[in-house]
Design an enzyme around this catalytic site. Structure first.
Site, PDB file in Angstrom:
ATOM      1  N   GLY A  24       0.830  -1.208   0.000  1.00 14.06           N
ATOM      2  CA  GLY A  24       0.000   0.000   0.000  1.00 14.06           C
ATOM      3  C   GLY A  24       0.860   1.251   0.000  1.00 14.06           C
ATOM      4  O   GLY A  24       2.096   1.183   0.013  1.00 14.06           O
ATOM      5  N   GLU A  98      -0.635 -10.816   3.236  1.00 12.65           N
ATOM      6  CA  GLU A  98      -0.396 -10.000   4.436  1.00 12.65           C
ATOM      7  C   GLU A  98      -0.703 -10.810   5.697  1.00 12.65           C
ATOM      8  O   GLU A  98       0.035 -10.762   6.676  1.00 12.65           O
ATOM      9  CB  GLU A  98      -1.273  -8.743   4.397  1.00 12.65           C
ATOM     10  CG  GLU A  98      -0.844  -7.756   3.318  1.00 12.65           C
ATOM     11  CD  GLU A  98      -1.805  -6.585   3.141  1.00 12.65           C
ATOM     12  OE1 GLU A  98      -1.358  -5.566   2.612  1.00 12.65           O
ATOM     13  OE2 GLU A  98      -2.977  -6.690   3.511  1.00 12.65           O
TER      14      GLU A  98
HETATM   15  C1  5RP Z   1      -3.294  -3.625   1.198  1.00 14.65           C
HETATM   16  C2  5RP Z   1      -3.541  -3.164   2.590  1.00 14.65           C
HETATM   17  C3  5RP Z   1      -3.037  -1.811   2.962  1.00 14.65           C
HETATM   18  O1  5RP Z   1      -2.266  -1.929   4.108  1.00 14.65           O
HETATM   19  C4  5RP Z   1      -4.192  -0.906   3.229  1.00 14.65           C
HETATM   20  O2  5RP Z   1      -5.031  -0.906   2.090  1.00 14.65           O
HETATM   21  C5  5RP Z   1      -3.737   0.520   3.549  1.00 14.65           C
HETATM   22  O3  5RP Z   1      -3.203   1.100   2.397  1.00 14.65           O
HETATM   23  P1  5RP Z   1      -2.688   2.606   2.373  1.00 14.65           P
HETATM   24  O4  5RP Z   1      -1.443   2.639   3.192  1.00 14.65           O
HETATM   25  O5  5RP Z   1      -2.440   2.879   0.911  1.00 14.65           O
HETATM   26  O6  5RP Z   1      -3.772   3.482   2.924  1.00 14.65           O
HETATM   27  O7  5RP Z   1      -4.116  -3.819   3.403  1.00 14.65           O
HETATM   28  O8  5RP Z   1      -3.927  -4.837   0.944  1.00 14.65           O
END
Ligand code: 5RP
Length: 215
Positions: A24, A98
């Site tokens: 992300g 994850e």
């Molecule tokens: C990806 C995730 C990310 O950690 C989550 O979407 C947060 O993303 P960002 O840091 O862009 O806000 O779970 O699958």
């Protein structure tokens, strides 16, 4: 704020060891910060192909999780986090990898800005990774939980699966819901990180970065 919180996570990286790296935009800032440490760590485990590519572009060695016997820390962002440090993740579609990396890690560090902190999880649609053959079945089962399941368009995960986003939930008992969704045949995993929440959260606001531990 994302850069500040990514930088604040660097002291949690253990020198000479492997670090788990999330996915992300916040995790991307962390990868950029990690580049300066690359000669002082053994390498990294990536939670997605996008993260693997970014790590490698910085010259950081990426190891297969199965080659790693010890993972002292995993650093990742979140879509929502509550005061018990339970999270919704998977907005970027990487929830299964994850969750696997988080399961192996001794310490999970969530890096987020204050917009991600909520009293009750569920305003962010809950991602669920699904084996394609089971899509109809899982969608019907998820609808019975009370939310509105929406298949994420144009999204194939790194594992070749689909994602259903479950909208409109107010998640009172996140661990129970996580277990219940895990029981649906055809579900790979959900983006609820409640049974294995974060160990600490570095939360950025306009006035700096604070550290939250579970209440
Ligand atoms: C990806 C995730 C990310 O950690 C989550 O979407 C947060 O993303 P960002 O840091 O862009 O806000 O779970 O699958």
């Amino acid at each position: 704020m994302k850069q500040a919180v990514a930088r604040a996570a660097i002291p949690h990286v253990v020198e000479g060891q492997v670090v788990g790296v999330g996915t992300g935009s916040t995790a991307n800032f962390f990868i950029d910060e990690l580049a300066s440490l690359r000669l002082r760590i053994r390498g990294a485990v990536a939670s997605s192909e996008a993260t693997r590519k970014r790590l490698e572009a910085h010259g950081i060695e990426v190891l297969d999780l199965n080659e790693v016997s010890r993972l002292p820390v995993y650093v990742d962002g979140a879509d929502e986090i509550n005061r018990s440090l339970q999270m919704i993740k998977g907005g970027g579609g990487a929830l299964t990898r994850e969750k696997i990396v988080a399961a192996v890690a001794e310490k999970v560090v969530c890096i987020a800005d204050q917009s991600k902190l909520v009293a009750v999880l569920g305003r962010f649609p809950l991602p669920v990774e699904v084996i394609p053959m089971a899509l109809g079945h899982v969608r019907r089962e998820l609808a019975r939980l009370g939310g509105e399941p929406v298949v994420r368009e144009h999204c194939i995960t790194d594992n070749g699966n689909l994602i259903i986003d479950l909208h409109g939930l107010e998640i009172a008992d996140a661990a129970a819901l996580e277990s219940r969704i895990n029981q649906i045949v055809g579900v790979v995993t959900s983006g609820l990180f409640a049974r294995r929440p974060a160990d600490l959260c570095l939360l950025a606001s306009g006035s700096g970065v604070q550290t939250l531990v579970a209440d």
